[in-house]
Design a protein around this motif. Sequence first.
Motif, mmCIF file in Angstrom:
data_model
loop_
_atom_site.group_PDB
_atom_site.id
_atom_site.type_symbol
_atom_site.label_atom_id
_atom_site.label_comp_id
_atom_site.label_asym_id
_atom_site.label_seq_id
_atom_site.Cartn_x
_atom_site.Cartn_y
_atom_site.Cartn_z
ATOM 1 N N LYS A 1 -42.076 52.616 34.445
ATOM 2 C CA LYS A 1 -43.165 52.612 35.435
ATOM 3 C C LYS A 1 -43.228 51.278 36.182
ATOM 4 N N ASP A 2 -42.076 50.783 36.537
ATOM 5 C CA ASP A 2 -41.987 49.517 37.268
ATOM 6 C C ASP A 2 -42.181 49.810 38.761
ATOM 7 N N ILE A 3 -43.432 49.912 39.162
ATOM 8 C CA ILE A 3 -43.753 50.327 40.527
ATOM 9 C C ILE A 3 -43.297 49.287 41.547
ATOM 10 N N MET A 4 -43.450 48.010 41.225
ATOM 11 C CA MET A 4 -43.063 46.962 42.166
ATOM 12 C C MET A 4 -41.567 47.025 42.466
ATOM 13 N N PHE A 5 -40.768 47.267 41.448
ATOM 14 C CA PHE A 5 -39.327 47.375 41.654
ATOM 15 C C PHE A 5 -38.999 48.593 42.518
ATOM 16 N N LEU A 6 -39.659 49.715 42.246
ATOM 17 C CA LEU A 6 -39.409 50.925 43.032
ATOM 18 C C LEU A 6 -39.808 50.737 44.494
ATOM 19 N N MET A 7 -40.890 50.012 44.729
ATOM 20 C CA MET A 7 -41.299 49.768 46.109
ATOM 21 C C MET A 7 -40.320 48.837 46.819
ATOM 22 N N GLU A 8 -39.747 47.916 46.071
ATOM 23 C CA GLU A 8 -38.739 47.036 46.670
ATOM 24 C C GLU A 8 -37.486 47.828 47.025
#
Length: 380
Positions: free
Chosen positions: A131-138
């Motif tokens: 659930k690494d949302i920041m990585f997915l948004m990057e």
Amino acid sequence: MVNNASVILSIVERFSPDFAQRSVTRARVSPDPCLPARLPTTGFLQREAEQNAPKAVLRQLRRSPTPPSPTTEYHDATEDTQPHAGRRGSVSSESDQTSPTRSLFTISRSQPSGGWKEPQPFEVFRAVERKDIMFLMEVRDRAFPLLLRKTGDATPLLHAMRIGQSHRDVAIILLGAFSRWINHLEDSEIGLPRTRVILKALRTNLKLGIDYGLYKSQSDLVASFMQTLVMSEGEKWIRAQVSSVSLALRSGNAGKPVSTAEAAVRKFATKELSKADAIAALEDYVANATTDLLLLGAWAIALESIEGEPIPVYYFARDDRVFKSFMDRVNTHQATIRRTLSRRLKWQFRVLQNVLEGRNTTYRRKVEIVTEELDDGDGV
């Protein structure tokens, strides 16, 4: 206080019978209070005004001729030599300068900076699991196709949905990223082969989300799927429906142009979406697509009499892009439109312009008003 009227009357009757006959006691009036009716509330008056004002404007349009323009002579003299003078900037020209999608593509193709290195597919799947949302948004901003790429038998979205309810929020975030990409897609990028590949992958992922029922949490999921479907493979369908709606507009109210357009959109949606509740969630898209077919059909008829540019079909059902493009062309060729178009078509132009302009009214309400005028009204 004692009422002695009866005693006095008996004395009068005894001494003067004639007088008693002339004087008659009035019957007492029973109380019957009358209360004034309560005035309607401000909210009620506002709703009535919003409902009846557009109808009144349309009735006036039907009775009135095409309004003259103070710049008619100027347009007549300059239209052939300067056909683009005075045209408002189109959506595509405005988006060329400040489009988020252009920067997205530029970032994706440029050399990594600040230590960024395009991740491997397994890293994207690992980010989904963690659930690494920041990585997915990057990844969304720098390497968007990785969110769609199939590795083995799964994509990142399918992987999140397979994990289960605990990762439903990750799946919804990925779907939001897909919708964002579609909404910010540049006009100049739509025809590129690379974009076609991405649209096809998007369509597959969005259909997965619909089949898993995620449209109940992601309100614009179904609309995004339909937009992707039309943009990737729907050009032939759009042109066929524009032709049908044009024929209906030529026939006036007898042709039921609004009903024709709406029925075509619903048939297309029903074919692509098997779930009834998913189709119900598509009402806003259906209304948007219906109005766009009417605009495209009306302008297609006008192009038979004037030399103008067609409205790009990839604007279809993408908010108010078709309407803006329609108004740009009407404003550019208004002198020729007044001279050459039929009275009925000019009236239909005015109805579409007055009803569809602005964003304070929902598309569904706009379709209802246009139906009352173009399908059920007296016509021209």
